[in-house]
Scaffold this motif. Structure first.
Motif, PDB file in Angstrom:
ATOM      1  N   PRO A 208       0.779  -1.242   0.000  1.00  0.00           N
ATOM      2  CA  PRO A 208       0.000   0.000   0.000  1.00  0.00           C
ATOM      3  C   PRO A 208       0.817   1.302   0.000  1.00  0.00           C
ATOM      4  CG  PRO A 208       0.066  -0.915   2.207  1.00  0.00           C
ATOM      5  CD  PRO A 208       0.784  -1.895   1.325  1.00  0.00           C
ATOM      6  N   TRP A 209       2.096   1.239  -0.377  1.00  0.00           N
ATOM      7  CA  TRP A 209       2.889   2.464  -0.451  1.00  0.00           C
ATOM      8  C   TRP A 209       2.158   3.500  -1.315  1.00  0.00           C
ATOM      9  CZ3 TRP A 209       7.293   3.990   2.018  1.00  0.00           C
ATOM     10  CH2 TRP A 209       7.918   5.147   1.545  1.00  0.00           C
ATOM     11  N   PRO A 210       1.999   4.731  -0.820  1.00  0.00           N
ATOM     12  CA  PRO A 210       1.257   5.757  -1.578  1.00  0.00           C
ATOM     13  C   PRO A 210       2.123   6.470  -2.606  1.00  0.00           C
ATOM     14  CG  PRO A 210       1.912   6.648   0.535  1.00  0.00           C
ATOM     15  CD  PRO A 210       2.388   5.210   0.524  1.00  0.00           C
ATOM     16  N   PHE A 211       1.481   7.037  -3.623  1.00  0.00           N
ATOM     17  CA  PHE A 211       2.204   7.738  -4.678  1.00  0.00           C
ATOM     18  C   PHE A 211       1.733   9.179  -4.809  1.00  0.00           C
ATOM     19  CE2 PHE A 211       2.733   3.275  -5.636  1.00  0.00           C
ATOM     20  CZ  PHE A 211       4.100   3.217  -5.860  1.00  0.00           C
ATOM     21  N   PRO A 214      -0.533  12.166 -10.208  1.00  0.00           N
ATOM     22  CA  PRO A 214      -1.966  11.946 -10.422  1.00  0.00           C
ATOM     23  C   PRO A 214      -2.574  10.954  -9.433  1.00  0.00           C
ATOM     24  CG  PRO A 214      -0.686  10.766 -12.065  1.00  0.00           C
ATOM     25  CD  PRO A 214       0.278  11.642 -11.320  1.00  0.00           C
ATOM     26  N   PHE A 215      -1.727  10.293  -8.635  1.00  0.00           N
ATOM     27  CA  PHE A 215      -2.214   9.282  -7.692  1.00  0.00           C
ATOM     28  C   PHE A 215      -2.274   9.807  -6.257  1.00  0.00           C
ATOM     29  CE2 PHE A 215       0.597   7.308 -10.926  1.00  0.00           C
ATOM     30  CZ  PHE A 215      -0.391   6.752 -11.723  1.00  0.00           C
ATOM     31  N   LYS A 216      -1.938  11.059  -6.062  1.00  0.00           N
ATOM     32  CA  LYS A 216      -1.866  11.620  -4.711  1.00  0.00           C
ATOM     33  C   LYS A 216      -3.205  11.516  -3.992  1.00  0.00           C
ATOM     34  CE  LYS A 216      -0.237  15.626  -2.107  1.00  0.00           C
ATOM     35  NZ  LYS A 216       0.405  16.967  -2.183  1.00  0.00           N
ATOM     36  N   GLY A 217      -3.166  11.030  -2.756  1.00  0.00           N
ATOM     37  CA  GLY A 217      -4.364  10.909  -1.940  1.00  0.00           C
ATOM     38  C   GLY A 217      -5.211   9.690  -2.234  1.00  0.00           C
ATOM     39  N   LYS A 218      -4.763   8.848  -3.167  1.00  0.00           N
ATOM     40  CA  LYS A 218      -5.538   7.666  -3.546  1.00  0.00           C
ATOM     41  C   LYS A 218      -4.923   6.397  -2.961  1.00  0.00           C
ATOM     42  CE  LYS A 218      -6.915   9.680  -7.989  1.00  0.00           C
ATOM     43  NZ  LYS A 218      -6.879   9.508  -9.468  1.00  0.00           N
ATOM     44  N   MET A 219      -5.772   5.437  -2.624  1.00  0.00           N
ATOM     45  CA  MET A 219      -5.269   4.147  -2.197  1.00  0.00           C
ATOM     46  C   MET A 219      -4.524   3.493  -3.354  1.00  0.00           C
ATOM     47  SD  MET A 219      -7.320   0.653  -1.164  1.00  0.00           S
ATOM     48  CE  MET A 219      -7.475   0.128  -2.884  1.00  0.00           C
ATOM     49  N   HIS A 221      -3.597   0.996  -5.857  1.00  0.00           N
ATOM     50  CA  HIS A 221      -4.380  -0.112  -6.419  1.00  0.00           C
ATOM     51  C   HIS A 221      -3.691  -0.610  -7.684  1.00  0.00           C
ATOM     52  CE1 HIS A 221      -7.729  -2.298  -8.230  1.00  0.00           C
ATOM     53  NE2 HIS A 221      -8.395  -2.165  -7.092  1.00  0.00           N
ATOM     54  N   PRO A 222      -3.702  -1.918  -7.927  1.00  0.00           N
ATOM     55  CA  PRO A 222      -3.078  -2.446  -9.153  1.00  0.00           C
ATOM     56  C   PRO A 222      -3.579  -1.817 -10.450  1.00  0.00           C
ATOM     57  CG  PRO A 222      -3.488  -4.226  -7.626  1.00  0.00           C
ATOM     58  CD  PRO A 222      -4.143  -3.006  -7.027  1.00  0.00           C
ATOM     59  N   ALA A 223      -4.766  -1.240 -10.441  1.00  0.00           N
ATOM     60  CA  ALA A 223      -5.266  -0.571 -11.652  1.00  0.00           C
ATOM     61  C   ALA A 223      -4.343   0.566 -12.079  1.00  0.00           C
ATOM     62  CB  ALA A 223      -6.676  -0.042 -11.404  1.00  0.00           C
ATOM     63  N   MET A 224      -3.587   1.122 -11.122  1.00  0.00           N
ATOM     64  CA  MET A 224      -2.654   2.201 -11.439  1.00  0.00           C
ATOM     65  C   MET A 224      -1.565   1.751 -12.410  1.00  0.00           C
ATOM     66  SD  MET A 224      -2.092   3.926  -7.674  1.00  0.00           S
ATOM     67  CE  MET A 224      -3.411   4.803  -6.819  1.00  0.00           C
ATOM     68  N   MET A 225      -1.313   0.450 -12.456  1.00  0.00           N
ATOM     69  CA  MET A 225      -0.253  -0.058 -13.329  1.00  0.00           C
ATOM     70  C   MET A 225      -0.544   0.200 -14.803  1.00  0.00           C
ATOM     71  SD  MET A 225       0.962  -3.636 -11.528  1.00  0.00           S
ATOM     72  CE  MET A 225      -0.589  -4.480 -11.896  1.00  0.00           C
ATOM     73  N   ALA A 226      -1.804   0.387 -15.151  1.00  0.00           N
ATOM     74  CA  ALA A 226      -2.147   0.693 -16.543  1.00  0.00           C
ATOM     75  C   ALA A 226      -1.488   1.999 -16.976  1.00  0.00           C
ATOM     76  CB  ALA A 226      -3.663   0.782 -16.710  1.00  0.00           C
ATOM     77  N   GLU A 227      -1.408   2.958 -16.051  1.00  0.00           N
ATOM     78  CA  GLU A 227      -0.744   4.220 -16.356  1.00  0.00           C
ATOM     79  C   GLU A 227       0.763   4.024 -16.483  1.00  0.00           C
ATOM     80  OE1 GLU A 227      -2.511   6.860 -17.195  1.00  0.00           O
ATOM     81  OE2 GLU A 227      -4.235   5.526 -16.854  1.00  0.00           O
ATOM     82  N   SER A 228       1.303   3.101 -15.699  1.00  0.00           N
ATOM     83  CA  SER A 228       2.730   2.778 -15.816  1.00  0.00           C
ATOM     84  C   SER A 228       3.032   2.233 -17.207  1.00  0.00           C
ATOM     85  CB  SER A 228       3.133   1.741 -14.761  1.00  0.00           C
ATOM     86  OG  SER A 228       2.886   2.190 -13.452  1.00  0.00           O
ATOM     87  N   VAL A 229       2.166   1.336 -17.680  1.00  0.00           N
ATOM     88  CA  VAL A 229       2.356   0.731 -18.997  1.00  0.00           C
ATOM     89  C   VAL A 229       2.318   1.797 -20.083  1.00  0.00           C
ATOM     90  CG1 VAL A 229       1.327  -0.813 -20.714  1.00  0.00           C
ATOM     91  CG2 VAL A 229       1.517  -1.538 -18.321  1.00  0.00           C
ATOM     92  N   LYS A 230       1.375   2.715 -19.979  1.00  0.00           N
ATOM     93  CA  LYS A 230       1.268   3.792 -20.972  1.00  0.00           C
ATOM     94  C   LYS A 230       2.538   4.645 -21.002  1.00  0.00           C
ATOM     95  CE  LYS A 230      -3.771   4.099 -20.500  1.00  0.00           C
ATOM     96  NZ  LYS A 230      -4.891   4.919 -19.973  1.00  0.00           N
ATOM     97  N   GLN A 231       3.093   4.899 -19.809  1.00  0.00           N
ATOM     98  CA  GLN A 231       4.311   5.707 -19.734  1.00  0.00           C
ATOM     99  C   GLN A 231       5.507   4.952 -20.316  1.00  0.00           C
ATOM    100  OE1 GLN A 231       4.491   8.984 -18.680  1.00  0.00           O
ATOM    101  NE2 GLN A 231       6.566   8.868 -19.509  1.00  0.00           N
TER     102      GLN A 231
END
Length: 257
Positions: A208-211, A214-219, A221-231
């Motif tokens: 659960p390390w926070p980022f 665009p992810f600030k203040g959000k839990m 979640h693995p769904a965030m990895m989609a943005e990693s892939v795009k980058q």
């Protein structure tokens, strides 16, 4: 959403409701490699893997905490040996870069951390398991020394940060790295992705390390990895679908999923 594998997450550190939501309501997740902090963490991750097929447990001792005593190490190693069939990888293990930078580790204690890491490296080789490492910046070359000493090939440096010389060494040795959602906004991580071959890159959350960004203040979640892939696709200048498929294939191959 394309299928993804979270190559490094601490499921046992989430609140129970969050953990359940991540595992049960993420159809896009093929698997989660849930790494451990210590013996109790290992036991929790084992139970999660028995309940959920997509949870793949890794067992070890996270280095960014006080050293265990000899009895605690023996108990952990014996437990890991008893459950090596269920173990996907040895991890998370490594060296305490951040504790050391905060001057919370003496030179003598650091030597003990190195000895413990070498013990885990030997076990990974004996058990024929991949090893998941926390070894960044100045600690990464020391980890490479130990890995080379014992001829370990199946190596994953999670959330890696380090210099160009070390990156070249890791690439030459065929080691894998993984990147977190901070690749979206951290230039340092973007430069590493640019230098590293896509065939050796995986994606993770380290939740659960926070980022930030665009992810600030959000839990986390693995769904965030989609943005990693795009980058990653943007950096590598290749289609997003190709990156999704390659990083998933990398994790499947590395962890034998």
């Amino acid at each position: 959403m394309e299928k993804m594998i979270d190559a490094h997450i601490h499921l046992d550190l989430y609140e129970k409701v969050e953990m359940k939501e991540i595992i049960e309501n993420s159809a896009f997740l093929e698997a989660l490699i849930s790494v451990s902090f210590h013996l109790e963490s290992c036991k929790t991750n084992l139970l999660l893997s028995e309940k959920y097929d997509k949870v793949k447990p890794a067992f070890g001792f996270h280095p960014e905490q006080p050293l265990p005593n000899e009895n605690e190490i023996e108990k952990l190693v014996c437990w890991m040996n008893d459950h090596k069939r269920e173990m996907t990888a040895v991890g998370e293990v490594g060296l305490p870069y951040y504790l050391r930078s905060e001057q919370k580790v003496t030179p003598y204690q650091f030597g003990q951390y190195i000895e413990l890491l070498e013990q885990f490296i030997k076990l990974a080789k004996e058990w024929e398991k991949p090893i998941v490492l926390h070894a960044v910046y100045d600690d990464a070359p020391m980890a490479c020394d130990l890995l080379e000493k014992h001829s370990i090939e199946k190596v994953h440096f999670h959330w890696f940060k380090g210099d160009g010389k070390t990156i070249e060494r890791m690439i030459a040795n065929g080691y894998f790295i993984s990147v977190t959602p901070d690749v979206v906004y951290e230039q340092e991580i973007q430069q590493i992705v640019n230098a590293y071959p896509l065939e050796r890159i995986m994606i993770e959350t380290d939740g659960p390390w926070p980022f930030e960004g665009p992810f600030k203040g959000k839990m986390t979640h693995p769904a965030m990895m989609a943005e990693s892939v795009k980058q990653i696709a943007k950096i590598k200048k290749i289609p997003v679908t190709d990156v999704f498929r390659q990083v998933r294939k990398n994790a499947e191959t590395f962890f034998c999923i």
